[in-house]
Enzyme design. Structure first.
Site, PDB file in Angstrom:
ATOM      1  N   GLY A  49      78.317  35.246  74.966  1.00 32.63           N
ATOM      2  CA  GLY A  49      78.361  34.321  76.098  1.00 32.63           C
ATOM      3  C   GLY A  49      79.406  34.755  77.106  1.00 32.63           C
ATOM      4  O   GLY A  49      80.519  35.155  76.744  1.00 32.63           O
ATOM      5  N   LEU A  52      81.955  30.292  81.583  1.00 42.59           N
ATOM      6  CA  LEU A  52      83.396  30.098  81.751  1.00 42.59           C
ATOM      7  C   LEU A  52      84.132  30.215  80.426  1.00 42.59           C
ATOM      8  O   LEU A  52      85.229  30.776  80.368  1.00 42.59           O
ATOM      9  CB  LEU A  52      83.667  28.756  82.418  1.00 42.59           C
ATOM     10  CG  LEU A  52      83.330  28.787  83.907  1.00 42.59           C
ATOM     11  CD1 LEU A  52      83.457  27.413  84.525  1.00 42.59           C
ATOM     12  CD2 LEU A  52      84.213  29.787  84.643  1.00 42.59           C
ATOM     13  N   ALA A  53      83.535  29.711  79.349  1.00 39.54           N
ATOM     14  CA  ALA A  53      84.232  29.782  78.059  1.00 39.54           C
ATOM     15  C   ALA A  53      84.264  31.217  77.538  1.00 39.54           C
ATOM     16  O   ALA A  53      85.334  31.747  77.214  1.00 39.54           O
ATOM     17  CB  ALA A  53      83.542  28.858  77.053  1.00 39.54           C
ATOM     18  N   GLY A  54      83.096  31.860  77.472  1.00 40.61           N
ATOM     19  CA  GLY A  54      83.037  33.199  76.895  1.00 40.61           C
ATOM     20  C   GLY A  54      83.647  34.258  77.803  1.00 40.61           C
ATOM     21  O   GLY A  54      84.323  35.180  77.330  1.00 40.61           O
ATOM     22  N   HIS A 275      72.753  12.499  83.103  1.00 38.75           N
ATOM     23  CA  HIS A 275      73.522  12.413  84.346  1.00 38.75           C
ATOM     24  C   HIS A 275      72.804  11.478  85.327  1.00 38.75           C
ATOM     25  O   HIS A 275      71.607  11.630  85.552  1.00 38.75           O
ATOM     26  CB  HIS A 275      73.658  13.805  84.957  1.00 38.75           C
ATOM     27  CG  HIS A 275      74.750  13.906  85.967  1.00 38.75           C
ATOM     28  ND1 HIS A 275      74.754  13.177  87.120  1.00 38.75           N
ATOM     29  CD2 HIS A 275      75.871  14.645  85.994  1.00 38.75           C
ATOM     30  CE1 HIS A 275      75.839  13.463  87.815  1.00 38.75           C
ATOM     31  NE2 HIS A 275      76.540  14.356  87.153  1.00 38.75           N
ATOM     32  N   SER A 293      75.598  16.532  92.545  1.00 38.07           N
ATOM     33  CA  SER A 293      76.912  16.397  91.909  1.00 38.07           C
ATOM     34  C   SER A 293      77.451  14.966  91.926  1.00 38.07           C
ATOM     35  O   SER A 293      77.296  14.231  92.903  1.00 38.07           O
ATOM     36  CB  SER A 293      77.902  17.288  92.643  1.00 38.07           C
ATOM     37  OG  SER A 293      79.202  16.963  92.247  1.00 38.07           O
ATOM     38  N   ARG A 339      79.279   8.400  83.523  1.00 35.94           N
ATOM     39  CA  ARG A 339      77.857   8.751  83.617  1.00 35.94           C
ATOM     40  C   ARG A 339      76.957   7.913  82.720  1.00 35.94           C
ATOM     41  O   ARG A 339      75.859   7.538  83.120  1.00 35.94           O
ATOM     42  CB  ARG A 339      77.690  10.222  83.245  1.00 35.94           C
ATOM     43  CG  ARG A 339      78.349  11.086  84.259  1.00 35.94           C
ATOM     44  CD  ARG A 339      78.342  12.528  83.865  1.00 35.94           C
ATOM     45  NE  ARG A 339      78.985  13.269  84.936  1.00 35.94           N
ATOM     46  CZ  ARG A 339      79.175  14.567  84.944  1.00 35.94           C
ATOM     47  NH1 ARG A 339      78.785  15.289  83.917  1.00 35.94           N
ATOM     48  NH2 ARG A 339      79.758  15.151  85.954  1.00 35.94           N
ATOM     49  N   HIS A 410      71.624  16.455  81.025  1.00 37.30           N
ATOM     50  CA  HIS A 410      72.539  17.311  81.759  1.00 37.30           C
ATOM     51  C   HIS A 410      73.475  18.127  80.868  1.00 37.30           C
ATOM     52  O   HIS A 410      73.792  19.272  81.169  1.00 37.30           O
ATOM     53  CB  HIS A 410      73.373  16.404  82.673  1.00 37.30           C
ATOM     54  CG  HIS A 410      74.409  17.105  83.461  1.00 37.30           C
ATOM     55  ND1 HIS A 410      74.092  18.030  84.432  1.00 37.30           N
ATOM     56  CD2 HIS A 410      75.762  17.051  83.432  1.00 37.30           C
ATOM     57  CE1 HIS A 410      75.209  18.489  84.975  1.00 37.30           C
ATOM     58  NE2 HIS A 410      76.233  17.923  84.370  1.00 37.30           N
ATOM     59  N   GLU A 434      80.854  24.599  75.742  1.00 37.04           N
ATOM     60  CA  GLU A 434      79.857  23.561  75.457  1.00 37.04           C
ATOM     61  C   GLU A 434      79.216  23.760  74.079  1.00 37.04           C
ATOM     62  O   GLU A 434      78.651  22.826  73.507  1.00 37.04           O
ATOM     63  CB  GLU A 434      78.792  23.548  76.569  1.00 37.04           C
ATOM     64  CG  GLU A 434      77.921  22.305  76.530  1.00 37.04           C
ATOM     65  CD  GLU A 434      76.951  22.195  77.707  1.00 37.04           C
ATOM     66  OE1 GLU A 434      77.204  22.808  78.764  1.00 37.04           O
ATOM     67  OE2 GLU A 434      75.940  21.470  77.568  1.00 37.04           O
TER      68      GLU A 434
HETATM   69  C1  LIG Z   1      73.874  21.639  87.464  1.00 34.36           C
HETATM   70  C2  LIG Z   1      75.140  21.487  86.679  1.00 34.36           C
HETATM   71  C3  LIG Z   1      76.329  21.180  87.317  1.00 34.36           C
HETATM   72  C4  LIG Z   1      77.502  21.040  86.592  1.00 34.36           C
HETATM   73  N1  LIG Z   1      78.664  20.728  87.252  1.00 34.36           N
HETATM   74  C5  LIG Z   1      79.816  20.610  86.547  1.00 34.36           C
HETATM   75  C6  LIG Z   1      81.037  20.317  87.215  1.00 34.36           C
HETATM   76  O1  LIG Z   1      81.095  20.179  88.433  1.00 34.36           O
HETATM   77  N2  LIG Z   1      82.155  20.211  86.468  1.00 34.36           N
HETATM   78  C7  LIG Z   1      82.148  20.372  85.108  1.00 34.36           C
HETATM   79  O2  LIG Z   1      83.206  20.283  84.491  1.00 34.36           O
HETATM   80  N3  LIG Z   1      81.000  20.671  84.469  1.00 34.36           N
HETATM   81  C8  LIG Z   1      79.845  20.793  85.147  1.00 34.36           C
HETATM   82  N4  LIG Z   1      78.688  21.084  84.483  1.00 34.36           N
HETATM   83  C9  LIG Z   1      78.736  21.428  83.053  1.00 34.36           C
HETATM   84  C10 LIG Z   1      79.251  22.861  82.901  1.00 34.36           C
HETATM   85  O3  LIG Z   1      78.731  23.666  83.930  1.00 34.36           O
HETATM   86  C11 LIG Z   1      78.877  23.503  81.566  1.00 34.36           C
HETATM   87  O4  LIG Z   1      79.147  22.626  80.521  1.00 34.36           O
HETATM   88  C12 LIG Z   1      79.695  24.764  81.349  1.00 34.36           C
HETATM   89  O5  LIG Z   1      79.615  25.607  82.462  1.00 34.36           O
HETATM   90  C13 LIG Z   1      79.267  25.486  80.091  1.00 34.36           C
HETATM   91  O6  LIG Z   1      79.996  26.692  80.019  1.00 34.36           O
HETATM   92  P1  LIG Z   1      79.897  27.616  78.757  1.00 34.36           P
HETATM   93  O7  LIG Z   1      80.745  28.815  79.062  1.00 34.36           O
HETATM   94  O8  LIG Z   1      80.213  26.843  77.546  1.00 34.36           O
HETATM   95  O9  LIG Z   1      78.349  28.030  78.658  1.00 34.36           O
HETATM   96  P2  LIG Z   1      77.347  28.700  79.731  1.00 34.36           P
HETATM   97  O10 LIG Z   1      77.911  28.793  81.091  1.00 34.36           O
HETATM   98  O11 LIG Z   1      76.051  27.981  79.537  1.00 34.36           O
HETATM   99  O12 LIG Z   1      77.199  30.172  79.219  1.00 34.36           O
HETATM  100  C14 LIG Z   1      76.471  30.501  78.074  1.00 34.36           C
HETATM  101  C15 LIG Z   1      76.512  31.998  77.902  1.00 34.36           C
HETATM  102  O13 LIG Z   1      76.005  32.311  76.623  1.00 34.36           O
HETATM  103  C16 LIG Z   1      75.049  33.340  76.712  1.00 34.36           C
HETATM  104  N5  LIG Z   1      74.125  33.159  75.611  1.00 34.36           N
HETATM  105  C17 LIG Z   1      73.567  32.010  75.147  1.00 34.36           C
HETATM  106  N6  LIG Z   1      72.821  32.258  74.073  1.00 34.36           N
HETATM  107  C18 LIG Z   1      72.890  33.571  73.848  1.00 34.36           C
HETATM  108  C19 LIG Z   1      72.327  34.424  72.874  1.00 34.36           C
HETATM  109  N7  LIG Z   1      71.549  33.959  71.903  1.00 34.36           N
HETATM  110  N8  LIG Z   1      72.610  35.745  72.958  1.00 34.36           N
HETATM  111  C20 LIG Z   1      73.408  36.244  73.938  1.00 34.36           C
HETATM  112  N9  LIG Z   1      73.977  35.479  74.865  1.00 34.36           N
HETATM  113  C21 LIG Z   1      73.722  34.162  74.812  1.00 34.36           C
HETATM  114  C22 LIG Z   1      74.449  33.203  78.092  1.00 34.36           C
HETATM  115  O14 LIG Z   1      73.900  34.429  78.498  1.00 34.36           O
HETATM  116  C23 LIG Z   1      75.688  32.786  78.893  1.00 34.36           C
HETATM  117  O15 LIG Z   1      76.392  33.951  79.261  1.00 34.36           O
HETATM  118  C24 LIG Z   1      77.493  21.203  85.198  1.00 34.36           C
HETATM  119  C25 LIG Z   1      76.296  21.507  84.546  1.00 34.36           C
HETATM  120  C26 LIG Z   1      75.129  21.620  85.275  1.00 34.36           C
HETATM  121  C27 LIG Z   1      73.858  21.863  84.545  1.00 34.36           C
END
Ligand SMILES: Cc1cc2nc3c(=O)[nH]c(=O)nc-3n(C[C@H](O)[C@H](O)[C@H](O)COP(=O)(O)OP(=O)(O)OC[C@H]3O[C@@H](n4cnc5c(N)ncnc54)[C@H](O)[C@@H]3O)c2cc1C
Length: 644
Positions: A49, A52-54, A275, A293, A339, A410, A434
Site C-alpha cells: 500500500g 497516506l499510511a503505506g 457519509h 466533502s 456523520r 464511505h 484504514e
Molecule cells: C472521496 C473521499 C474523500 C475523503 N476525504 C477525507 C478527508 O477529507 N479527510 C480524511 O481524514 N479522510 C478522508 N477520507 C478517508 C481517507 O481518504 C482514507 O481513509 C485514507 O486515505 C486511507 O488511506 P490508506 O493509506 O489507509 O489507504 P489507501 O489510500 O486506500 O491506499 C491503499 C493502498 O493499498 C494498495 N493495495 C490495496 N490492496 C492491495 C493489494 N492486495 N496488493 C497491493 N497493493 C494493495 C493500493 O494500491 C493503495 O496503494 C476520504 C475518503 C473518500 C473516499
C-alpha cells in the site's frame, strides 16, 4: 446464534503501558528496543500500500535505513485512493485559540466513536496530530493560509472548534504528493524498491510468523514471492463490499482478508461509515458514488420541505416552509453533527416522504445564506473545485440552486485487529491506516482518517516495528520453503479455478447484487430478521459465484476481470462476517444502527453492560470464533452521546 459463531478466549492489548495516559506513548517508545543504524541495512520490510499510511511508512522506514519493498496495484504509488480525500486533516494545534487541546481532540474522538475505541490509542493519535502538520509543512504541502499567512483551519462534524487543516478540496492529493516525494527520494536512494501494478494475493506465514507475500504482476500475470523480516499492510478499507461507495473502484479487502484467513483476527467488521453528503445515485447502472466533502457543512445549510411530497423548486419554497432539521434537532452542533447522526437524520426525513429529487432520496445543502453573507468569491475560494465537480456530475450550479445530497458508504472503521504497536495477532504482521481497526470506534469523525494514516505511517509504526525487528537477525527463508511453496500454489490454484469456471455471469454482476443485499440489510439500519435474510442470500450468491462466474482471457496478460473476480470472492466471505458481527451486536453504536436498539427520539442506544468490547473474529473456515477485547474508560466518562 450459536450456529453462526462460537466464543473463544478474550483478547487483550498487552502493549499499551499503564500509568498516566499522557505519558504512555513516551513510555512505550522508551521501553521498545532499538535497532542500531548499521544493523537496519540487514533487515527487510514489505509494505503493501502506498496511500497516506503505506507511503509515509515506507518512506520513513527507508529513511531509517531498512531495506523496504513497497507494493501497490495502481500504475503509480501516488494514485492510491488517499488522493481522493477532499476536506482536511485534524490536528490539535489550537491556532485559533478557540479552546482546542490534545485533551479535547482525544475527548471528541472517543465520544465521536461512541465509546467503542481504545483510550490509549486515541490519546496517542491526538498527541501525534500536532507533529503531522509540522512534518507536512516541512515537505511543502500547500495548506490553505489565512490573510496573515498562518495556516488556516475549518470545522468538521462532531466538534465545536476549528482544527481541520486543508488544501482547498484536495487535501488528500496534496498530502499524498508530500508522502510520495518522500517515497521517491528513498527509491532513488535505493532503500525502497517499488513494485507498482502488483497485487498481493497471499500472506506467507512461516512457523506462525509473517515472512512475506505472494503477489501477481498485473501486467504479465507472473506470480512472484517476496520474502522479508516483517510485513506491513496499508491496503485501505473495504467499503466497496457495498459495490456503490465513495471509494475508488479498485479498493478491496483482499490483502487483509488473506491475512485474516492466515490467522490475523478481524475486528469490528460491521462498523461502516455512511457519509451524509454524497451526490444521490442517479440510476441502476451507476458504478460509483461521489462525495461532497463534509467541509461544505461549515457553510451549507441542510434542509427539506416541511410538507411531504412538496415538489416545488427550492427557490419557490418560502423560509417558513423549510425544515432545517439538523439545526432544529441539534441546536448546539447544527449542521456539523457527526456523520452517523447526520446520515440517519437524512434517512429519517426521506422515509417520512420529505426527501427531494428523483425518488425522494435527497436533501438540500444550501449555500444561499453563505453567498449572501460572505460573497460569491469567498465561497468559491473555499469550495470552488467541489462546486465545479458537483456541477459537472449533476448539471446544476450550486451557486444558483442548492446541492442535493444523500448518504452513501464511505469508510470502514473495522479492520485487522492490532495492538498498541499496530501489530496484528500474527507476529511480524503490522497493519496501518484504514486497514486496521484501531482508533475510531464505531464512528470516525471527519478529517480523522488522514490524521490516523499519517500518524501510523510517519510516527507510530517506525517506532514500534523496531522493537520487533530488534529480535533479528531472522532465519533466512528460501523460496523452496514448504510454507512459501504452499502459499504460491494456493494463489495459482485459485486463479486457475476462477478461469476454468467459464460460466455466464460477469464478476461485476455478482458484485452489484452482493452490494445491493449489503446496503439493504447491513447498511444504514440493521435488524435481526434483515441480517439473517442477508446471510442466507450471501451464501446462495457465493455458491452461485463459484459455479457461474465468467472470467474471460488468461492469467498471462492484463486481465481486469480476473482481478475483479478474486476481489469479489473475498468480499463474499467478508460480507458474511460483517452480517454475523452486526447480528451479534444487539445494540446501536455509531454507524452500527440496530433498529431494535434506539432511544425514544430515534438515537443510537448503546448497551455498555453487554457490548463495551472490540469484537475480534478468528477465521476457521466455518463458524468464526469471537474474541472479546474489553474496553475500559478511565479518562472519558461513558455517557449517552448528545449533540443537542
Ligand atoms: C472521496 C473521499 C474523500 C475523503 N476525504 C477525507 C478527508 O477529507 N479527510 C480524511 O481524514 N479522510 C478522508 N477520507 C478517508 C481517507 O481518504 C482514507 O481513509 C485514507 O486515505 C486511507 O488511506 P490508506 O493509506 O489507509 O489507504 P489507501 O489510500 O486506500 O491506499 C491503499 C493502498 O493499498 C494498495 N493495495 C490495496 N490492496 C492491495 C493489494 N492486495 N496488493 C497491493 N497493493 C494493495 C493500493 O494500491 C493503495 O496503494 C476520504 C475518503 C473518500 C473516499
Amino acid at each position: 446464534m450459536s450456529e453462526l459463531f462460537t466464543e473463544g478466549a478474550p483478547i487483550e492489548d498487552t502493549r499499551a503501558p499503564a500509568g498516566p495516559i499522557e505519558e504512555r506513548w513516551d513510555k512505550r517508545r522508551f521501553g521498545g528496543k532499538l535497532v542500531n543504524p548499521a544493523n537496519r541495512r540487514k533487515l527487510s520490510v514489505i509494505v503493501v500500500g502506498t496511500g497516506l499510511a503505506g507511503g509515509s511508512a515506507a518512506a520513513t522506514l527507508g529513511e531509517l535505513g531498512y531495506q523496504v519493498k513497497s507494493f501497490c496495484y495502481q500504475d503509480s504509488p501516488r494514485r492510491a485512493h488517499s488522493i481522493a480525500a477532499q476536506g482536511g486533516i485534524n490536528a490539535a494545534k489550537n491556532y485559533r485559540n478557540d479552546g482546542d487541546s490534545i485533551q479535547r481532540l482525544f475527548y471528541d474522538t472517543v465520544k465521536g466513536g461512541d465509546y467503542r475505541s481504545r483510550e490509549s490509542n486515541v490519546y496517542r493519535l491526538a498527541q501525534v496530530s500536532v507533529e503531522i502538520i509540522d512534518q507536512c509543512v516541512a515537505q511543502g504541502v500547500p495548506f490553505a493560509r489565512d490573510y496573515g499567512g498562518l495556516l488556516d483551519t475549518r470545522s468538521f462534524g462532531g466538534v465545536q472548534v476549528s482544527r481541520t487543516f486543508y488544501a482547498r478540496g484536495q487535501t488528500g492529493q496534496q498530502l499524498l504528493l508530500g508522502a510520495y516525494q518522500a517515497l521517491e527520494r528513498q527509491i532513488a536512494a535505493g532503500t525502497v524498491e517499488m513494485f507498482s501494478r502488483h497485487e498481493m494475493l497471499e500472506l506467507i506465514v512461516v512457523d506462525g510468523v509473517a515472512r512475506g507475500i505472494v503477489a501477481r504482476d498485473m501486467v504479465t500475470g507472473e506470480i512472484e514471492t517476496h520474502l522479508a523480516d516483517a510485513v506491513v499492510l496499508a491496503s485501505g478499507g473495504y467499503g466497496n463490499v457495498f459495490f456503490l461507495s465513495t471509494n475508488a473502484k479498485g479498493c478491496n479487502v483482499t490483502a487483509t482478508w488473506r491475512a485474516h484467513r492466515k490467522g490475523a483476527l478481524f475486528a469490528n467488521p460491521c462498523y461502516t461509515q455512511i457519509h451524509p453528503t454524497c451526490i444521490p445515485q442517479s440510476g441502476e447502472h451507476q458504478s460509483k458514488l461521489t462525495l461532497m466533502s463534509e467541509s461544505l457543512r461549515n457553510d451549507g445549510r441542510v434542509w427539506v420541505p416541511v410538507t411531504k411530497g412538496d415538489t416545488r423548486r427550492p427557490a419557490d419554497i418560502p423560509e417558513d416552509e423549510r425544515d432545517y432539521y439538523l439545526e432544529r434537532i441539534y441546536p448546539s452542533f447544527g449542521n456539523l453533527v457527526p456523520r452517523d447522526i447526520a446520515s440517519r437524520a437524512a434517512k429519517n426525513v426521506c422515509d417520512e416522504g420529505r426527501g427531494v429529487g428523483p425518488g425522494g432520496l435527497g436533501v438540500y445543502l444550501d449555500f444561499a445564506d453563505a453567498i449572501a453573507r460572505l460573497g460569491r468569491d469567498a465561497v468559491a475560494a473555499k469550495y470552488g473545485n467541489l462546486f465545479e465537480m458537483y456541477e459537472r456530475i449533476t448539471g446544476e450550479d450550486p451557486f444558483e440552486v442548492p446541492m442535493r445530497i444523500y448518504p452513501a458508504v464511505h469508510y470502514t472503521m473495522g479492520g485487522l485487529w492490532v495492538d498498541y504497536d499496530l501489530q496484528s495477532t500474527i507476529p511480524g504482521l503490522f497493519v496501518v491506516g484504514e486497514a486496521n481497526f484501531s482508533d475510531h470506534g464505531a464512528n470516525r469523525l471527519g478529517a480523522s482518517a488522514l490524521m490516523q494514516g499519517l500518524a501510523d505511517g510517519y510516527f507510530v509504526l517506525p517506532n514500534t516495528i523496531s522493537d520487533y525487528l530488534a529480535k533479528g537477525p531472522f532465519e533466512k527463508i528460501g523460496e523452496d520453503h514448504e510454507a512459501v511453496v504452499e502459499a504460491r500454489a494456493a494463489v495459482e490454484g485459485r486463479i486457475e479455478k476462477l478461469l476454468s469456471i467459464d460460466g455466464d455471469r460477469t464478476p461485476d454482476s455478482f458484485h452489484r447484487e452482493l452490494g445491493a443485499v449489503m446496503w439493504e440489510y447491513c447498511g444504514m439500519e440493521r435488524t435481526d430478521a434483515g441480517l439473517r435474510k442477508a446471510l442466507d442470500r450471501i451464501r446462495e450468491l457465493r455458491e452461485e459465484f463459484w459455479t457461474r462466474v465468467k472470467v474471460p482471457g488468461e492469467n498471462e496478460e492484463l486481465n481486469q476481470n480476473l482481478e475483479k473476480a478474486g476481489r469479489i470472492a473475498d468480499f463474499f466471505e467478508l460480507a458474511e462476517l460483517m452480517c454475523i458481527d452486526a447480528l451479534h451486536r444487539e445494540e446501536s453504536c455509531g454507524g452500527h444502527f440496530r433498529a431494535e436498539s434506539q432511544t425514544p427520539d430515534g438515537e443510537a442506544l448503546r448497551d455498555d453492560e453487554r457490548f463495551a468490547y472490540v469484537a475480534a473474529w478468528e477465521y476457521t473456515g466455518h463458524a468464526p470464533v469471537l474474541h472479546k477485547e474489553n474496553l475500559e474508560y478511565e479518562y472519558v466518562k461513558m455517557t449517552q452521546r448528545s449533540y443537542k
